[in-house]
Design a protein around this motif. Sequence first.
Motif, mmCIF file in Angstrom:
data_model
loop_
_atom_site.group_PDB
_atom_site.id
_atom_site.type_symbol
_atom_site.label_atom_id
_atom_site.label_comp_id
_atom_site.label_asym_id
_atom_site.label_seq_id
_atom_site.Cartn_x
_atom_site.Cartn_y
_atom_site.Cartn_z
ATOM 1 N N ALA A 105 65.037 164.609 -37.613
ATOM 2 C CA ALA A 105 65.685 165.721 -36.917
ATOM 3 C C ALA A 105 65.725 165.394 -35.439
ATOM 4 O O ALA A 105 64.803 164.762 -34.914
ATOM 5 N N GLY A 106 66.767 165.796 -34.759
ATOM 6 C CA GLY A 106 66.832 165.545 -33.323
ATOM 7 C C GLY A 106 68.151 165.987 -32.730
ATOM 8 O O GLY A 106 69.100 166.337 -33.445
ATOM 9 N N TYR A 107 68.186 165.964 -31.400
ATOM 10 C CA TYR A 107 69.391 166.364 -30.686
ATOM 11 C C TYR A 107 70.412 165.231 -30.647
ATOM 12 O O TYR A 107 70.051 164.057 -30.526
ATOM 13 N N VAL A 108 71.677 165.621 -30.736
ATOM 14 C CA VAL A 108 72.792 164.698 -30.546
ATOM 15 C C VAL A 108 73.691 165.272 -29.454
ATOM 16 O O VAL A 108 73.621 166.461 -29.138
ATOM 17 N N ASP A 118 64.098 181.654 -30.455
ATOM 18 C CA ASP A 118 64.953 180.633 -31.059
ATOM 19 C C ASP A 118 64.153 179.389 -31.433
ATOM 20 O O ASP A 118 64.372 178.783 -32.483
ATOM 21 N N ILE A 119 63.238 179.001 -30.563
ATOM 22 C CA ILE A 119 62.423 177.809 -30.834
ATOM 23 C C ILE A 119 61.571 178.030 -32.077
ATOM 24 O O ILE A 119 61.483 177.161 -32.952
ATOM 25 N N ARG A 120 60.973 179.201 -32.181
ATOM 26 C CA ARG A 120 60.148 179.500 -33.367
ATOM 27 C C ARG A 120 61.006 179.559 -34.628
ATOM 28 O O ARG A 120 60.581 179.111 -35.696
ATOM 29 N N ALA A 121 62.213 180.112 -34.507
ATOM 30 C CA ALA A 121 63.099 180.185 -35.672
ATOM 31 C C ALA A 121 63.483 178.790 -36.151
ATOM 32 O O ALA A 121 63.488 178.513 -37.355
ATOM 33 N N VAL A 122 63.795 177.890 -35.206
ATOM 34 C CA VAL A 122 64.127 176.512 -35.575
ATOM 35 C C VAL A 122 62.933 175.821 -36.214
ATOM 36 O O VAL A 122 63.070 175.119 -37.233
ATOM 37 N N ASN A 123 61.752 176.011 -35.641
ATOM 38 C CA ASN A 123 60.548 175.389 -36.210
ATOM 39 C C ASN A 123 60.292 175.880 -37.631
ATOM 40 O O ASN A 123 59.930 175.094 -38.526
ATOM 41 N N GLU A 124 60.486 177.186 -37.840
ATOM 42 C CA GLU A 124 60.286 177.766 -39.173
ATOM 43 C C GLU A 124 61.279 177.173 -40.169
ATOM 44 O O GLU A 124 60.919 176.807 -41.298
ATOM 45 N N MET A 125 62.529 177.055 -39.746
ATOM 46 C CA MET A 125 63.577 176.542 -40.624
ATOM 47 C C MET A 125 63.381 175.061 -40.928
ATOM 48 O O MET A 125 63.447 174.635 -42.092
ATOM 49 N N ALA A 155 73.332 181.401 -39.483
ATOM 50 C CA ALA A 155 73.573 181.956 -40.816
ATOM 51 C C ALA A 155 72.327 182.643 -41.366
ATOM 52 O O ALA A 155 72.393 183.752 -41.912
ATOM 53 N N LEU A 156 71.184 182.008 -41.223
ATOM 54 C CA LEU A 156 69.940 182.572 -41.737
ATOM 55 C C LEU A 156 69.573 183.856 -41.010
ATOM 56 O O LEU A 156 69.032 184.789 -41.598
ATOM 57 N N LYS A 157 69.871 183.919 -39.717
ATOM 58 C CA LYS A 157 69.628 185.160 -38.974
ATOM 59 C C LYS A 157 70.513 186.281 -39.505
ATOM 60 O O LYS A 157 70.079 187.425 -39.620
ATOM 61 N N ASN A 158 71.772 185.944 -39.837
ATOM 62 C CA ASN A 158 72.670 186.942 -40.417
ATOM 63 C C ASN A 158 72.144 187.472 -41.742
ATOM 64 O O ASN A 158 72.358 188.628 -42.081
ATOM 65 N N LEU A 159 71.476 186.616 -42.493
ATOM 66 C CA LEU A 159 70.902 187.015 -43.788
ATOM 67 C C LEU A 159 69.534 187.668 -43.638
ATOM 68 O O LEU A 159 68.957 188.128 -44.626
ATOM 69 N N GLY A 160 68.990 187.688 -42.421
ATOM 70 C CA GLY A 160 67.647 188.228 -42.214
ATOM 71 C C GLY A 160 66.563 187.334 -42.784
ATOM 72 O O GLY A 160 65.484 187.804 -43.153
ATOM 73 N N LYS A 161 66.851 186.022 -42.855
ATOM 74 C CA LYS A 161 65.901 185.079 -43.452
ATOM 75 C C LYS A 161 65.059 184.346 -42.414
ATOM 76 O O LYS A 161 64.219 183.530 -42.774
ATOM 77 N N LEU A 162 65.307 184.603 -41.129
ATOM 78 C CA LEU A 162 64.550 183.918 -40.086
ATOM 79 C C LEU A 162 63.980 184.931 -39.111
ATOM 80 O O LEU A 162 64.534 186.003 -38.910
ATOM 81 N N GLY A 163 62.887 184.558 -38.477
ATOM 82 C CA GLY A 163 62.291 185.418 -37.459
ATOM 83 C C GLY A 163 61.577 186.625 -38.025
ATOM 84 O O GLY A 163 61.303 187.583 -37.303
#
Length: 504
Positions: free
Chosen positions: A115-118, A26-33, A366-374
Amino acid sequence: MSEKQKKPQKLKARLPRGFVDRDAADIRAVNEMTAKIRAVYEHYGFDPVETPLFEYTDALGKFLPDADRPNEGVFSLQDDDDQWMSLRYDLTAPLARHVAENFNEIQLPYRTYRAGYVFRNEKPGPGRFRQFMQFDADTVGAAGVQADAEMCMMMADTMEALGIARGDYVIRVNNRKVLDGVLEAIGLGGDDKAGARLTVLRAIDKLDKFGPEGVRLLLGAGRKDESGDFTKGAGLNEEQIGKVLFFVGIRDYFESAADLARLVEGTARGGEGVDELNQIGHLVTSAGYGPDRIKIDPSVVRGLEYYTGPVFEAELQFAVTNEKGEKVVFGSVGGGGRYDGLVSRFMGQPVPATGFSIGVSRLMTALKNLGKLGQEEVVAPVLVTVMDGDIESMGRYQRFTQELRAAGIRAEMYQGNWKKFGNQLKYADRRGAPVAIIQGGDERAEGLVQIKDLIEGKRLSGEIEDNASWREARVAQVSVPEAELVARVREILDAQAEDRARAG
């Protein structure tokens, strides 16, 4: 008689409700996005800024969703000087404080992203967390709607940079001034009707969730849900409800523009809003962004109270399967709008601003559903095993590890109990290590090192049953001079990459 000493109570490991741990994938997917989002924002000339997680509560409170309970919805603590501080609820209010505090040093228009946490102190539920990441872009100090149009175009470009095809997303645009004009036209103008207006806006915001009939109930006496809970409505009469539903039911803005202008006729803010929507439509069309990418849509209502003009929503159009196995349209992954009053309240002078916020976690789903991440390969590290624990041997193992790293190869030297070699190979297997480096006393005396292709070795042990296949297979373990270590490991890793590519 002395009492037996009580055994200390073991602490129970438990995660607070509404919070999640994130794993490496998940961390790598967020970094990529976020890297792709950042590239678009930089391309548009925006610069990064960072504000702290905590702000003074009075800097946030007025603009929380529930204006009657300004300290609800946030996690707060009292500082040693008796001032209340809260974890930030979004990234917009902290930016307003930052701009006001540094106004004389900031170059206007101030174009920035972060970018950051809320954090939301709300009841958690399925897909609803108390901590989540947002990625915002804002322009402060630009009064014209061209800044709002640019935000919409930048969001469209961001969706496509993330691999979301045209037709699978749309940026929807409305204007709070038009909404205000409609509300004034049905008799809800003036400061004394502010509460009623907010109730109507919240009802409209439920259009996607409840449909026109559900909104009709919320605009009228109220709505009872499946559980029996009753939500009190806005109390509008049938004529008022009809006008509101006509407004939010407009699907082709340009075909209905004349009717909309008549609806808000006589209201100054409504007329301004219609003009601004027409200008945004012209600007984005002139730049080549048609209604398949950016669409004027009067049903868009942003919930936060600080929006003062154009409002936007990034919506995904494709269907996904929900937890009940139903096909549903994915929906909103971000939104924003003009908030001319947010910086001004610190300054005592007008400071126009507009911005857009992406919900990182939701968009990642959403991107995972499209196969666009990871999709990018992450190869586990090469493992340099430890055969001997003397300082000279350890120095060599560490040198091998650093040589591999210097060549751009992920590598680690085994740090556990090295005396049981079998444990090292079990560790390598659990880590998915592609290669193991082995050097015992005999190899060290000759300046050699054993390189074990763990991927090929596993295949050989599981698939090859006859001598002919064995002879044709890639060698799973080789002995090479220390000087050839890096080159031979690279060769094995390249062969493994080719095998993965062929396997699809």
